[in-house]
Design a protein around this motif. Structure first.
Motif, PDB file in Angstrom:
ATOM      1  N   THR A 483       0.852  -1.191   0.000  1.00 14.24           N
ATOM      2  CA  THR A 483       0.000   0.000   0.000  1.00 14.24           C
ATOM      3  C   THR A 483       0.885   1.238   0.000  1.00 14.24           C
ATOM      4  N   PRO A 484       0.331   2.427  -0.209  1.00 12.28           N
ATOM      5  CA  PRO A 484       1.151   3.638  -0.108  1.00 12.28           C
ATOM      6  C   PRO A 484       1.904   3.723   1.218  1.00 12.28           C
ATOM      7  N   GLU A 485       1.250   3.307   2.324  1.00  6.36           N
ATOM      8  CA  GLU A 485       1.936   3.303   3.621  1.00  6.36           C
ATOM      9  C   GLU A 485       3.100   2.315   3.601  1.00  6.36           C
ATOM     10  N   GLY A 486       2.853   1.118   3.073  1.00  2.34           N
ATOM     11  CA  GLY A 486       3.907   0.109   3.008  1.00  2.34           C
ATOM     12  C   GLY A 486       5.031   0.523   2.090  1.00  2.34           C
ATOM     13  N   THR A 487       4.694   1.153   0.949  1.00  2.30           N
ATOM     14  CA  THR A 487       5.732   1.606   0.026  1.00  2.30           C
ATOM     15  C   THR A 487       6.602   2.676   0.669  1.00  2.30           C
ATOM     16  N   GLY A 488       5.967   3.600   1.397  1.00  4.52           N
ATOM     17  CA  GLY A 488       6.738   4.631   2.078  1.00  4.52           C
ATOM     18  C   GLY A 488       7.709   4.043   3.086  1.00  4.52           C
TER      19      GLY A 488
END
Length: 612
Positions: A483-488
C-alpha cells in the motif's frame, strides 16, 4: 545500489534457467528413447506409356529411429521379379529378394514382398531407398481410366510428407484423390498442373493410411511431361532430432518464464503516493495513488542513518523481503531481549548461548512496535514451557514448537497488516506446485505421443505452460503489493539497509554512544547485513576494548552474532537438521557468524512396407 527486490529477482534466474535446462534434458531423453520409426518423405511417380503400362518410381526416406533393422520391405500386389527395374540406396545395403514367408517362390500375386537389406547387417537412423518397377494393373483399357493406389495402407508407420505424380502422354481428365485411414476416408487435392501431369501433396499421413488417385485418359498430348524431382535426401545415419527437441523444450520453458516474469512484475507493482520524495516516503500529502515497480521507486531511496519509526526490525525485514525467514524470527528474538522480556548470556563451558526469561513486562519503546503483544507473550510461554532457562544449540521440542508458532504469527501479521493490499502469495506459490506437476506430465505425454514428428504444437504449448508454472513458484512473492503506507516504509527501510551495508567501525561506535547498538544489530540481522555489521563491529577499538561503559552493548552484539547457528540445532533433532532446516551452511557458516478403398482391389499398386 540495487534494491533487495532486484537482488531477489536476479537470484531466481538461475533457478528458472536451471529448471529449463532440466526440462530440456528430460524431454530430449524422452525423444531419444521413444520409438521414432517413421517415413520422412514418400515420393512416387507413375509414368503411363502409350501402351498404357506404367513405370513407377519411388524414393522413400525411411527413418529407423534408434532401432536397429536390416532394411525395409515393400509389399506390391501383382509384382513379379522380372518387373523390378532398379533398387538401390546411397547409404544402406540394397541387395533385395522377392520374399514370401519362408520361401522365395510359389507366392500368390498379392503376397509378393520385396525385401531390401543385408540379413547379416543392421542399420539405424535415416536412409534413402530408390525403387523402380513396372505394372500393368493401373489402367483399364476398356474404360480408359487410371486407378492407382499410390500409397498402400500397409505402411505401419506415419509418413511426414507425401508427393505423388501421375504422368501420361494423354490428357488426364477429372483427376481425384482420396485418403483411406483408420478413422475413415477423406478427400485430398489432385491438381493437374499441366496437361498429362497430376500432382498430389499431403503433409502428415497417419500410419495404416493410403492414397488413391483416379483419372480418365483423354486425348493424346504428344510429349510426356517431365516429373518434379524428389526432395533433397536427409542426412543419413543416426537422427539427432532429439537434440533439437531438447533445445526447443528449453526455449519454450524460458519463453513461459519470461511471460510469467512480465505478468508478475506488472501485477506486483506497488502502490505509491504521488508528490515529492518526502511525501512518497512518509505517505503524506493528498497526491493521487499510482502503481510503480521497485526499479522506479529505487530512485527515491536515500541513505538513512537510523531505522524508520513505526516499524520494528523483524517487521522491516518482512516488508523488504515480503516473506518470513529465519533471520526475521531471530531478529524478533533479539528484540525480546532488547525489551527486557528475556536475557541472553553465554555458557562458558560449552560456548553456547543461554536464554533466560526475565518475567518482566516488555519495555515500550521504538524497538518494540509489535501489534500483537499478547501473541508474542504466548510464543515465549510455549518456548519456555514453565522453565527459567533454555540452552540454545541442543534440540528442544518446546523451543521448536514455539518457533513454529512464531512463524505462523508473523505470517498472520503480514496478512493482516495495512502495509499490503494483497498477501496471498503463499497460496499462489503452493498452487503452482501441482500445476507444475500437471504441466510436466502433459509435456511428457505430448512428447511421447507426438505422432507426426518428434515435436508438435501441443508439446511446445505444454512446455511454455510448465515454464509459467515454475516461474510463478519462484516469483509469486512479487504479488504482495504494498500500500502507499507500506511503500513509504519500504523506501525508508531500504535506505537504512543501504546504510548498514556500507557501515564502518565509526558507525558502530556512534550507534553505541547513542545507546542504539542493540537495535541496529537486530536490524542488521533482519535485513541480511549482519556480516558487514559484524566486520565493522570487530574493527571498532572502543567496543572490543575492555571498557565497562559499553560492556552490555558488546555482549549483546556478541550473543547476536553467536545465536544464528545455535537456533537450527535447537529447533531440529540432529538426524533431521540437514533435511528439515532451512538454514543453509552458506547462510550460517562460521564466516557469517563467529562462534474408401482397399489394397489390391479397384486399382493397381498399393501394398505397404516397413522395416525388418
Amino acid at each position: 545500489m540495487t534494491t533487495y527486490a532486484e537482488k531477489r529477482r536476479t537470484g531466481t534466474w538461475p533457478l528458472i534457467i536451471g529448471s529449463a535446462l532440466f526440462v530440456g534434458l528430460v524431454v530430449g531423453c524422452i525423444a531419444y528413447t521413444k520409438p521414432a520409426e517413421k517415413i520422412d518423405s514418400y515420393w512416387t511417380v507413375a509414368e503411363i506409356s502409350i501402351g498404357r503400362t506404367a513405370v513407377i518410381s519411388e524414393v522413400i526416406d525411411y527413418d529407423f529411429g534408434h532401432e536397429s533393422s536390416h532394411g525395409i520391405y515393400r509389399d506390391v500386389p501383382d509384382l513379379y521379379k522380372e518387373e523390378v527395374i532398379k533398387i538401390e540406396s546411397p547409404s544402406a545395403p540394397d541387395q533385395w529378394i522377392i520374399y514370401c514367408g519362408y520361401k522365395t517362390e510359389l507366392c500368390s500375386d498379392t503376397q509378393r514382398q520385396i525385401r531390401i537389406g543385408n540379413p547379416d547387417k543392421k542399420i539405424s537412423g535415416n536412409h534413402r531407398y530408390e525403387i523402380i518397377y513396372s505394372l500393368d494393373t493401373l489402367t483399364n483399357l476398356g474404360q480408359s481410366t487410371v486407378n492407382w493406389n499410390a500409397v498402400g495402407t500397409g505402411w505401419g508407420h506415419p509418413i511426414d510428407r507425401v508427393q505423388i505424380q501421375l504422368i501420361a502422354p494423354f490428357n488426364l481428365e477429372d483427376p481425384s484423390c482420396s485418403v483411406a485411414g483408420p478413422y475413415g476416408p477423406s478427400d485430398c487435392k489432385a491438381e493437374q498442373i499441366t496437361p498429362g501431369h497430376v500432382l498430389v501433396r499431403i503433409d502428415g499421413l497417419e500410419a495404416s493410411s493410403g492414397v488413391n488417385i483416379q483419372a480418365k485418359l483423354g486425348q493424346e498430348i504428344g510429349n510426356t511431361p517431365i516429373s518434379i524431382g524428389p526432395p533433397r535426401a536427409p542426412r543419413s545415419g543416426r537422427d539427432l532430432t532429439f537434440i533439437f527437441v531438447g533445445i526447443v523444450a528449453l526455449a519454450s520453458v524460458l519463453i513461459g518464464g519470461l511471460i510469467s516474469v512480465w505478468a508478475l512484475r506488472f501485477l506486483g507493482r506497488d502502490k505509491v503516493r504521488s508528490g515529492s520524495a518526502v511525501d512518497t516516503a512518509f505517505d503524506e500529502g493528498e497526491g493521487v495513488t499510482f502503481r510503480a515497480d521497485t526499479g522506479k521507486l529505487s530512485k527515491l531511496i536515500t541513505l538513512s542513518f537510523s531505522p524508520p519509526d513505526g516499524i520494528s526490525a523483524h517487521q522491516g525485514g518482512i516488508l523488504l523481503e515480503e516473506a518470513v525467514t529465519e533471520r526475521h524470527k531471530t531478529s524478533w528474538l533479539l528484540e525480546r531481549a532488547i525489551s527486557g522480556e528475556i536475557e541472553l548470556t553465554q555458557k562458558e563451558s560449552a560456548g553456547r548461548t543461554i536464554m533466560t526469561r526475565s518475567g518482566r513486562r516488555p519495555v515500550r519503546s521504538r524497538v518494540l512496535i509489535d501489534k500483537f503483544p499478547k501473541r508474542s507473550h504466548g510464543v515465549l510461554t510455549t518456548i519456555f514451557r514453565g522453565r527459567e532457562k533454555i540452552e540454545l544449540g541442543r534440540h528442544d521440542k518446546a523451543f521448536a514448537s514455539g518457533w513454529n508458532d512464531l512463524e505462523d504469527e508473523l505470517n498472520r501479521w503480514m496478512e493482516q497488516s495495512s502495509l499490503w493490499s494483497n498477501t496471498k502469495t503463499k497460496i499462489v506459490s503452493l498452487v503452482s506446485i501441482p500445476l507444475s506437476a500437471l504441466c510436466g506430465i502433459w509435456l511428457g505425454y505430448n512428447t511421447i505421443n507426438a505422432s507426426l514428428g518428434t515435436f508438435d504444437l501441443w508439446t511446445i504449448l505444454s512446455a511454455i505452460l510448465l515454464g509459467v508454472a515454475v516461474t510463478v513458484y519462484f516469483r509469486a512473492w512479487e504479488l504482495a503489493v504494498r500500500t502507499p503506507e507500506g511503500t513509504g516504509l519500504w523506501i525508508q527501510v531500504e535506505g537504512f539497509r543501504r546504510f548498514l551495508s556500507e557501515s564502518e567501525a565509526r558507525h558502530v561506535e556512534a550507534a553505541a554512544e547513542k545507546g542504539m547498538l542493540r537495535e541496529y544489530t537486530a536490524w542488521a540481522v533482519s535485513l541480511g547485513e549482519v556480516e558487514r555489521w559484524k566486520d565493522a563491529f570487530r574493527q571498532s577499538k572502543i567496543l572490543t576494548a575492555d571498557d565497562v561503559t559499553y560492556s552490555e552493548e558488546y555482549h549483546f552484539a556478541s550473543y547476536a552474532f553467536e545465536i544464528g547457528p545455535d537456533i537450527p540445532s535447537t529447533q531440529f533433532a540432529p538426524s533431521s537438521l540437514s533435511s528439515d532446516s532451512d538454514w543453509s551452511d552458506s547462510e550460517w557458516s562460521d564466516s557469517d557468524w563467529s562462534g474408401g478403398f482397399s489394397d489390391g482391389g479397384g486399382g493397381g499398386g498399393g501394398g505397404g512396407g516397413g522395416s525388418w
